[in-house]
Scaffold this motif. Structure first.
Motif, short mmCIF file in Angstrom:
data_model
loop_
_atom_site.label_atom_id
_atom_site.label_comp_id
_atom_site.label_asym_id
_atom_site.label_seq_id
_atom_site.Cartn_x
_atom_site.Cartn_y
_atom_site.Cartn_z
N ILE A 62 0.86 -1.18 0.00
CA ILE A 62 0.00 0.00 0.00
C ILE A 62 0.91 1.25 0.00
N LEU A 63 0.31 2.40 -0.25
CA LEU A 63 1.04 3.66 -0.20
C LEU A 63 0.61 4.42 1.04
N VAL A 64 1.56 4.82 1.87
CA VAL A 64 1.24 5.52 3.12
C VAL A 64 1.89 6.90 3.14
N ASP A 65 1.41 7.72 4.08
CA ASP A 65 1.92 9.09 4.22
C ASP A 65 1.91 9.80 2.88
N ALA A 66 0.86 9.56 2.11
CA ALA A 66 0.80 10.04 0.73
C ALA A 66 0.25 11.45 0.62
N THR A 67 0.77 12.16 -0.36
CA THR A 67 0.23 13.43 -0.79
C THR A 67 -0.63 13.12 -2.01
N VAL A 68 -1.89 13.48 -1.95
CA VAL A 68 -2.82 13.17 -3.05
C VAL A 68 -3.33 14.47 -3.67
N THR A 69 -3.19 14.55 -4.99
CA THR A 69 -3.72 15.70 -5.73
C THR A 69 -4.53 15.19 -6.91
N LYS A 70 -5.49 15.99 -7.34
CA LYS A 70 -6.24 15.64 -8.53
C LYS A 70 -5.32 15.81 -9.75
N ALA A 71 -5.39 14.83 -10.65
CA ALA A 71 -4.57 14.89 -11.86
C ALA A 71 -5.33 15.68 -12.92
#
Length: 137
Positions: free
Chosen positions: A127-136
């Motif tokens: 899994i991906l943790v401590d992620a920064t998520v932005t709309k593409a």
């Protein structure tokens, strides 16, 4: 020149990720690496950027992206994020269970019974943790 098995495996994983990213836009790179037979422990601790469509918003700051529902634990999600949005997530790869049986009722509050059971029933996975998520886009 002699390469250690670890260096060779890490190089193979990096090449695999670079080579498969363009091949299948529906799956995330992390999912492709997991399905390719590359040991996931080679990816643990690495920083990756994944892109994919949001399949589920499962809990505060937990989403599933891509065709294989790669789980992303975000530091913060975009305020107006919705299922179907394309996102880019950058974080650290870990391998673990995200949801346990104790989470089943909470998941049912944000999704249907079948989907809640799916996520509770998953085994340890990358899994991906401590992620920064932005709309593409």
């Amino acid at each position: 020149m002699h390469r250690s098995p670890r260096t060779t495996a890490a190089a193979a994983a990096a090449l695999l990720l670079a080579g498969t990213a363009a091949g299948c836009a529906e799956e995330t790179e992390l999912t492709q690496a997991d399905q390719s037979g590359v040991p996931s422990e080679e990816l643990v601790g690495e920083t990756m950027t994944l892109t994919g469509e949001v399949q589920e918003i499962l809990a505060h700051q937990v989403i599933a992206i891509g065709a294989e529902d790669t789980l992303v634990l975000a530091d913060q999600l975009p305020e107006d994020l919705a299922v179907g949005d394309e996102v880019e997530a950058t974080g650290t790869v870990e391998e673990r269970d995200v949801f346990t049986v104790d989470d089943y009722e909470a998941l049912q509050e944000v999704t249907d019974q079948e989907t809640a059971q799916l996520y509770v029933g998953r085994d340890e996975e990358p899994i991906l943790v401590d992620a920064t998520v932005t709309k593409a886009g």
